[in-house]
Design an enzyme around this catalytic site. Structure first.
Site, PDB file in Angstrom:
ATOM      1  N   ILE A 219       0.695  -1.198   0.047  1.00  0.00           N
ATOM      2  CA  ILE A 219      -0.159  -0.090  -0.054  1.00  0.00           C
ATOM      3  C   ILE A 219       0.795   1.089  -0.123  1.00  0.00           C
ATOM      4  CG2 ILE A 219      -1.594   1.310   1.400  1.00  0.00           C
ATOM      5  CD1 ILE A 219      -2.812  -1.144   2.148  1.00  0.00           C
ATOM      6  N   ASP A 238      11.666   4.288   4.712  1.00  0.00           N
ATOM      7  CA  ASP A 238      11.450   2.946   5.131  1.00  0.00           C
ATOM      8  C   ASP A 238      12.622   2.601   5.838  1.00  0.00           C
ATOM      9  OD1 ASP A 238      10.067   0.118   5.213  1.00  0.00           O
ATOM     10  OD2 ASP A 238       9.135   0.685   3.455  1.00  0.00           O
ATOM     11  N   ASP A 261      14.453   3.953  11.283  1.00  0.00           N
ATOM     12  CA  ASP A 261      13.428   3.270  11.925  1.00  0.00           C
ATOM     13  C   ASP A 261      12.501   4.357  12.442  1.00  0.00           C
ATOM     14  OD1 ASP A 261      11.954   2.140  13.698  1.00  0.00           O
ATOM     15  OD2 ASP A 261      13.769   1.063  14.857  1.00  0.00           O
ATOM     16  N   LYS A 295      -1.880 -12.608  17.692  1.00  0.00           N
ATOM     17  CA  LYS A 295      -1.967 -13.631  18.650  1.00  0.00           C
ATOM     18  C   LYS A 295      -3.298 -13.377  19.392  1.00  0.00           C
ATOM     19  CE  LYS A 295       1.683 -16.502  18.524  1.00  0.00           C
ATOM     20  NZ  LYS A 295       1.425 -18.095  18.360  1.00  0.00           N
ATOM     21  N   LEU A 297      -5.231 -12.755  22.629  1.00  0.00           N
ATOM     22  CA  LEU A 297      -4.521 -12.100  23.763  1.00  0.00           C
ATOM     23  C   LEU A 297      -4.181 -13.013  24.948  1.00  0.00           C
ATOM     24  CD1 LEU A 297      -4.198  -9.363  25.119  1.00  0.00           C
ATOM     25  CD2 LEU A 297      -6.433  -9.506  25.924  1.00  0.00           C
ATOM     26  N   ASN A 350     -11.167  -7.517  15.967  1.00  0.00           N
ATOM     27  CA  ASN A 350     -10.851  -8.850  14.997  1.00  0.00           C
ATOM     28  C   ASN A 350     -10.098  -9.727  15.886  1.00  0.00           C
ATOM     29  OD1 ASN A 350     -11.149 -10.100  12.365  1.00  0.00           O
ATOM     30  ND2 ASN A 350      -9.059  -9.599  11.829  1.00  0.00           N
ATOM     31  N   TYR A 356      -2.940  -4.939  17.433  1.00  0.00           N
ATOM     32  CA  TYR A 356      -3.066  -4.188  16.240  1.00  0.00           C
ATOM     33  C   TYR A 356      -4.491  -3.387  16.269  1.00  0.00           C
ATOM     34  CZ  TYR A 356      -3.396  -3.394  11.209  1.00  0.00           C
ATOM     35  OH  TYR A 356      -3.638  -2.811   9.836  1.00  0.00           O
TER      36      TYR A 356
END
Length: 450
Positions: A219, A238, A261, A295, A297, A350, A356
């Protein structure tokens, strides 16, 4: 980018017949933007009795669109703009809403329906607020009823903003255009008369310098290329590990690159110094860089959680602080625009993405809270929340999971990276100067976060 073979199949004569016989989804190839194309491929119908309707009609005529105020039985429409700005009670919705319903079968492929209404929060009278809020439910439901790649979206006028304001005109054009191909069931609020319209609608970012983080691939690469197409000089940022690919992207669009970074304490200062020495200014920042460390939680460790929060939101907060500091004014000036990548995961959540989703919801909160500060400087900050977008990452998903995800939106297909880039280019332009602190979903009206 993964290939949607199903959509290609059902757009062939035999595949279309099979899908129709079995009652399967029939997504169409969406009309997307190419420079020089007409705004609409056909007639536009403008409905409504308030002042916005005539302002919309006059603007469309100025753009060379063939406008109708009443529908003929044989007319075919590329767009309908339904203006509800004069409604005072829920009963007032009826006439214009039913007029829209009467022409639904006269809409062409990739048609646009735009509702125009006043902001419900500006009304203290319960009847007026309920009527305005009713337009929202009408628009979202209508978006689910659109066919053949058509979309329905809303333009909300807040704080007494007129439809003729630059930000309202810019929002109208974006929602009508092929740039909004994967935006449906969404609303753009225009709350001020700020902004300016471009001399060339194909190059709305002409003369601007735009910074894009995470620009080496996916993207981010699409954003960099789209901003360049729209006239901007791009600074691609980047991590050093992506340096070779970053250089290839940036060199191809005649921009400059910066390897760093973004979680480093001096990331904002280094970006500013690069823009100062190489370009002399910085007009637009796109916070695109992000990571996932998924992952449940119950199985999440501190390293996974903390790294996602650090990259996806804490870095943006720190860089914005640097960009808005007094010592940055010689580079940033008074009209900085910031666009941050959120996600529908940050809106609806989600499974397996608590870290995230927290970071992306944080992006939305950051944009909302920072809006006033940017406005004081003549700038804006907004967020874009993509849904299912076809990338290398989605191409690695299990086949069945990918196919289900593609069909779980009103357009029955995944979006493309360029769809996200088009929304960012609009929000980063002066034509969006009246929109601030909002989140625009680019998800085809996905079920998640719809």
């Amino acid at each position: 980018m993964s290939t949607d073979t199903y959509t290609a199949l059902v757009n062939q004569p035999l595949g279309k017949k099979i899908a129709a016989a079995l009652g399967l989804p029939q997504p169409v190839e969406l009309r997307r933007h190419t420079p020089g194309q007409p705004l609409l491929d056909g007639l536009a119908l403008v409905l409504g009795s308030g002042p916005a309707a005539q302002q919309v009609a006059d603007q469309l005529l100025d753009w060379g669109v063939d406008v109708r105020r009443h529908a003929g039985a044989k007319d075919r429409f590329a767009a309908v703009v339904a203006c509800f700005d004069a409604v005072q009670t829920p009963a007032d919705l009826s006439d214009t809403a039913l007029e829209v319903g009467q022409v639904m079968r006269q809409l062409g492929s990739s048609a646009r329906v735009i509702t125009v209404s006043a902001d419900p929060s500006d009304a203290t009278d319960p009847a007026a607020r309920s009527a305005r809020k009713g337009v929202e439910g009408l628009t979202r439901s209508l978006a689910h009823e659109m066919r053949r790649g058509g979309t329905a979206n809303g333009l909300v006028l807040a704080g007494g903003t007129e439809m003729s304001a630059p930000g309202a005109v810019g929002a109208l054009r974006f929602l009508l255009s092929a740039r909004s191909a994967f935006v449906s069931g969404q609303f753009l609020t225009v709350g001020t008369s700020e902004g300016a319209l471009p001399q060339d609608w194909d190059r709305p970012l002409a003369g601007k310098v735009a910074v894009v983080t995470g620009a080496a691939r996916g993207i981010g690469e699409a954003i960099a290329r789209t901003l360049h197409r729209d006239g901007a000089t791009v600074v691609g940022v980047d991590v050093p590990a992506a340096g070779e690919q970053l250089a290839a992207v940036v060199n191809s669009i005649h921009g400059t690159s910066l390897q760093l970074d973004i979680t480093a304490p001096d990331a904002g200062a280094r970006i500013l110094e690069h823009c100062r020495t190489r370009h002399g200014r910085m007009d637009l920042v796109v916070h695109n860089a992000g990571i996932t460390r998924d992952k449940m939680l119950a199985n999440m460790d501190a390293a996974r959680w903390d790294s996602v929060i650090a990259v996806n939101i804490e870095s943006q907060l720190a860089m914005n602080q640097a960009f808005l500091a007094d010592q940055a004014r010689d580079v940033v000036g008074d009209h900085l625009r910031i666009v941050s990548l959120a996600s529908t995961s940050g809106i609806a959540g989600n499974r397996g993405q608590t870290n995230y989703a927290a970071s992306k919801a944080g992006v939305i909160g950051m944009a909302s809270a920072s809006a006033e500060l940017l406005a004081e400087r003549g700038g804006t900050i907004n967020a874009v929340a993509p849904g299912f977008i076809e990338t290398e990452m989605t191409g690695k998903m299990p086949f069945l999971t990918r196919e289900v995800a593609r069909r779980m939106n009103s357009l029955s297909q995944g979006g493309r990276p360029v769809d996200v880039a088009e929304a960012i280019s609009f929000l980063g332009s002066d034509a969006a100067g009246g929109t601030n602190g909002t989140v625009l979903r680019v998800c085809g009206q996905g079920i998640m976060g719809a």
